[in-house]
Write an enzyme that holds these catalytic residues in place. Structure first.
Site, short mmCIF file in Angstrom:
data_model
loop_
_atom_site.label_atom_id
_atom_site.label_comp_id
_atom_site.label_asym_id
_atom_site.label_seq_id
_atom_site.Cartn_x
_atom_site.Cartn_y
_atom_site.Cartn_z
N TYR A 23 -11.83 1.41 2.00
CA TYR A 23 -11.08 1.99 1.11
C TYR A 23 -12.03 2.29 -0.31
O TYR A 23 -12.56 1.32 -0.57
CB TYR A 23 -10.04 1.15 0.65
N HIS A 56 3.09 1.44 -1.42
CA HIS A 56 1.58 1.20 -0.80
C HIS A 56 1.42 -0.31 -0.81
O HIS A 56 0.38 -0.89 -0.11
CB HIS A 56 0.48 1.53 -2.04
N ARG A 91 -8.11 14.18 -1.56
CA ARG A 91 -9.09 12.98 -0.83
C ARG A 91 -8.77 13.13 0.61
O ARG A 91 -8.01 13.41 1.13
CB ARG A 91 -8.57 11.91 -1.58
N ASN A 144 -7.79 10.98 4.21
CA ASN A 144 -7.60 9.59 4.63
C ASN A 144 -7.51 9.70 6.06
O ASN A 144 -7.49 10.76 6.54
CB ASN A 144 -6.22 9.17 4.25
N GLU A 180 -6.03 13.20 7.60
CA GLU A 180 -5.05 13.64 6.56
C GLU A 180 -5.91 14.07 5.11
O GLU A 180 -6.74 13.58 4.51
CB GLU A 180 -4.26 12.42 6.02
N TYR A 235 -4.27 -2.73 10.82
CA TYR A 235 -3.25 -1.69 9.94
C TYR A 235 -3.24 -0.43 10.41
O TYR A 235 -2.12 0.29 10.47
CB TYR A 235 -3.71 -1.63 8.51
C1 HEM Z 1 1.22 10.10 -4.97
C2 HEM Z 1 0.43 10.16 -4.17
C3 HEM Z 1 0.36 9.19 -2.93
C4 HEM Z 1 1.23 9.01 -2.21
C5 HEM Z 1 2.78 9.68 -1.90
C6 HEM Z 1 0.99 7.99 -1.24
C7 HEM Z 1 1.58 7.48 0.11
C8 HEM Z 1 1.11 6.76 0.85
C9 HEM Z 1 1.96 5.94 1.92
C10 HEM Z 1 3.25 6.41 2.20
C11 HEM Z 1 1.02 5.13 2.69
C12 HEM Z 1 1.42 4.19 3.93
C13 HEM Z 1 1.84 3.11 3.53
C14 HEM Z 1 2.58 2.20 4.57
O1 HEM Z 1 1.74 1.48 5.64
O2 HEM Z 1 3.89 2.23 4.81
C15 HEM Z 1 -0.24 5.13 1.86
C16 HEM Z 1 -1.46 4.49 2.29
C17 HEM Z 1 -2.66 4.49 1.62
N1 HEM Z 1 -2.68 5.09 0.41
FE1 HEM Z 1 -1.61 6.31 -0.47
N2 HEM Z 1 -0.39 7.68 -1.46
C18 HEM Z 1 -0.85 8.31 -2.54
C19 HEM Z 1 -1.97 8.50 -3.35
C20 HEM Z 1 -3.31 7.58 -2.95
C21 HEM Z 1 -4.27 7.59 -3.74
C22 HEM Z 1 -4.66 8.53 -4.68
C23 HEM Z 1 -5.02 6.62 -3.00
C24 HEM Z 1 -6.46 6.33 -3.58
C25 HEM Z 1 -7.43 5.50 -3.17
C26 HEM Z 1 -4.33 6.24 -2.02
C27 HEM Z 1 -4.76 5.09 -1.20
C28 HEM Z 1 -4.18 4.79 0.24
C29 HEM Z 1 -4.75 3.79 0.99
C30 HEM Z 1 -6.06 3.42 1.05
C31 HEM Z 1 -3.56 3.80 2.10
C32 HEM Z 1 -3.95 3.02 3.48
C33 HEM Z 1 -4.11 4.03 4.57
C34 HEM Z 1 -4.82 3.73 5.90
O3 HEM Z 1 -5.60 2.79 6.19
O4 HEM Z 1 -4.43 4.61 6.71
N3 HEM Z 1 -2.97 6.67 -1.89
N4 HEM Z 1 -0.08 6.19 0.83
#
Ligand code: HEM
Ligand code: FES
Lengths: 315, 347
Positions: free
Chosen positions: B37, B193, B223, B225, B265, B316
């Protein structure tokens, strides 16, 4: 930061100290619309440096035909407002940022109470237009010392929910009377001198309002101060900050790459790490926490200054 | 119309497929042979011609089928689309952003005529033609966010900014990687998060939130993902886990190349003008291992990334159970040769 090159379409004296400026696209194109409470950063080239000050937008936020701001002349400031008052005329070209908002309305509120002191009336002029368009209940209170100083009166509509308090005429604003008895779910917004902002905070705390319903904007331009030197870590270069310059302006003049948005200590964009500090940082921002201030390892160059022998920045 | 749209499904018989052109333009998410990450944010739009980074809202061969799949999911579960009352203005901002961008970027597919607040919208691929009044919700069949996101690929979260945080106060979420809008609605950036391992401790979320709060109008960011999904299924929601969870058990060394998909994504960030809300579109791209390995650089790299990944991330992301089968399969495409920097395939 995205910039717009506009033309000064109108300049008008609103009161002895306050002028209104209107900017339009030179080709007549529509400008990005914005939200109530947003501001612009205006560029003012002076010699080999560019001064940039932020001003609240006072025009209709959904009207892209032009942007309007009101500027109060500050004879003791760093010179930004003096530049606007003495050097900017109709027909000139002017560079501004796109609108950005650090003082937005919380549209969840049942009712909005807007309290402006002096030139602090400016962000409310766009907010009340947005509230009218969104058909939200609100009341506005505008406090000024004298009718002559109250430049905002000419920009306010006449309506039962718009209240003007002129202290010279014996009509001082009574915060207790304004805030007591407001319906549950009311949000209050204050802009003006620090004293007014803390008075509203005290009053709402006494009345048991949730902190999240109390908003404020202390709109300040960077204060002048004693000159000082900083060292830029990456290049080893020493940059001199003059009395009427902010640290951010001095770094920009020395072509050091640094980000910014509000230039008023509120957005966090210019946040910079301090790698060496022998002396005292004069924190003037609203961004860092008390702990961060005390640790002297962070500085907000748009507002803050330094007194001491050595300050090195991680830039 | 120049673009051909696939006739395909994302459930049941799973007829989803990628054309050679779709494979070539796939947003492969790894720019090196390892993954952890990070705050991987860059400006959007912008990228080589033909890539999904070029336009504000990418439209591709899966457009029509994805919109049909969204319709099925919404009919079964209307709570996949929610908007708290104060977010309607942000919905209009989003509708404007998408209609203006699509009409500009794809003039042969979409047109928009505006006369003050009287708008005329034509969406040729979906056969929609509509006159409505901008900012007047009574002139649309549903709220503005729902209206436009039923016509736009990808999930959408609309974030309300207050108290120096972002709050998930509206969204259209039907193609999510195992999280639920109904559960997350009203939560802030740190709350939603919370299930993510490691990232909070690494400081990723503090930095990311600071960045997002400072995003201004007129500058947009993105970004990438990624995760892994068995079968080309868009709706991998917790609500329907009983439908897709057991499918993980159907993966074998013989079928893994076709059945196991890399799910990417493309997330973008836009500051909206009237509401000052933040729009967060999450566009999902699916490609199976066989198609990925048709690009030698991607086959080598994906093998190394998945072989060496932190076990907490494999857990995860939900593919730990099949990690061995996946890595064994991919090893045949990895001759140990060095890979070139960047995400784009060499050939
Ligand atoms: C406002 C914007 C964002 C929203 C709405 C959002 C939403 C989410 C949601 C709903 C999850 C899934 C969490 C779960 O397991 O329930 C997630 C995962 C994650 N988010 Fe965000 N996120 C946002 C911005 C960001 C940004 C800017 C980063 C920058 C590093 C980030 C990093 C991550 C990471 C690393 C994960 C884990 C993903 C994975 O391993 O598959 N997010 N996010
Ligand atoms: S530029 Fe906004 S805090 Fe310094």
């Amino acid at each position: 930061m995205k910039k717009l090159c506009l033309k000064v379409a109108a300049v008008e004296q609103l009161s002895p100290l306050v002028k209104r400026f209107r900017f339009e696209d030179p080709t007549g194109a529509s400008l990005p619309v914005f939200s109530g409470g947003a501001h612009l950063t205006v560029e003012m080239p002076e010699g080999d440096m560019i001064r940039r000050n932020s001003y609240s937008l006072i025009s209709d936020p959904y009207d892209g035909s032009g942007y309007e701001i009101a500027v109060r002349r500050e004879d003791k400031g760093r010179g930004g407002s003096l530049y606007m008052h003495t050097k900017v005329a109709e027909g000139d070209e002017i560079t501004v940022s796109v609108p950005s908002n650090l003082f937005q309305l919380d549209l969840r509120a049942r009712k909005h109470v807007l309290i402006g002191g002096g030139i602090g009336i400016t962000p409310f002029l766009s907010q009340l237009r947005q509230l009218d368009m969104e058909q939200k209940p609100y009341e506005l209170h505008y406090a000024a010392r004298s009718r002559e100083e109250a430049a905002g009166i000419r920009l306010l509509p006449q309506a039962a929910h718009i209240h003007v308090h002129i202290s010279e005429e014996g009509a001082r604003m009574d915060l207790g009377a304004i805030l007591d008895g407001q319906p549950l779910g009311t949000h209050v917004y204050t802009c003006g001198p620090d004293g007014l902002i803390s008075a509203v905070a005290d009053q709402t705390a006494r009345l048991g309002w949730p902190k999240t319903s109390v908003h404020s904007e202390a709109f300040t331009a960077p204060p002048p101060g004693e000159p000082f030197d900083v060292v830029v870590k990456s290049s080893g270069k020493t940059v001199h900050v003059k009395a009427d310059q902010s640290l951010l302006e001095a770094l920009e003049a020395a072509k050091v790459e640094i980000d910014y948005s509000c230039r008023g200590g509120a957005c966090g964009r210019c946040h910079t790490k301090v790698t060496a500090c022998d002396g005292r940082i004069l924190h003037n921002d609203h961004w860092l926490s008390d702990d961060e201030r005390a640790a002297q390892q962070d500085i907000m160059p748009c507002m803050s200054r330094f007194k001491g022998t050595r300050l090195e920045l991680d830039l | 119309m120049t673009m051909q749209f696939n006739d395909e499904t994302f459930r049941g018989d799973y007829t989803y497929h990628n054309s050679p052109e779709a494979i070539r333009r796939f947003p492969f998410p790894f720019d090196q042979d390892t993954y952890m990450y990070s705050v991987n944010i860059e400006q959007h739009p912008g990228g080589p011609q033909g890539t999904p980074f070029e336009k504000m809202f990418d439209v591709d061969e899966h457009y029509v089928a994805e919109m049909k799949d969204r319709e099925i999911t919404l009919a079964e579960d209307p709570l996949r689309c929610q908007s708290l009352p104060h977010m309607e203005l942000a919905g209009w901002d989003l509708l404007e952003l998408i209609m203006v961008s699509k009409a500009r970027d794809y003039p042969d597919l979409f047109t928009l005529h505006r006369d003050g607040n009287d708008w005329h919208w034509v969406n040729k691929p979906l056969g929609i033609e509509k006159n409505f009044t901008f900012l007047d919700a009574t002139t649309l069949p549903c709220g503005p966010m729902e209206y436009i996101t039923r016509q736009t690929q990808g999930d959408f979260a609309l974030l309300h900014e207050r108290d120096n945080n972002l709050w998930m106060d509206a969204g259209m979420i039907t193609s999510q990687a195992d999280w639920s809008l109904d559960f997350d609605v009203g939560m802030n950036f740190f709350e939603w998060h919370a299930p993510v391992p490691k990232a909070r401790k690494m400081g990723v979320f503090d930095k990311a939130l600071k960045f997002l709060l400072a995003v201004d109008q007129g500058q947009h960011y993105r970004r990438l993902n990624w995760t892994m999904t068995v079968n080309p299924r868009l709706d991998t929601s917790p609500e329907n886990y009983h439908k897709w969870g057991p499918e993980k058990r159907t993966v074998t060394p013989e079928n893994v190349g076709q059945k196991q998909f890399l799910r990417v994504e493309l997330q973008t960030f836009f500051r909206l003008p009237r509401s000052n809300a933040l729009a967060f579109p999450i566009r999902c791209y699916l490609m199976n291992l066989e198609d990925i390995a048709s690009k030698p650089k991607w086959g080598r790299r994906l093998h190394r990334v998945l072989r060496d990944i932190d076990p907490a991330l494999a857990e995860y992301k939900g593919f730990a159970v099949n990690q061995k089968i996946i890595v064994d399969y991919l090893s045949q495409f990895d001759d140990g040769a060095p890979t070139t920097p960047g995400i784009f395939p060499d050939v």
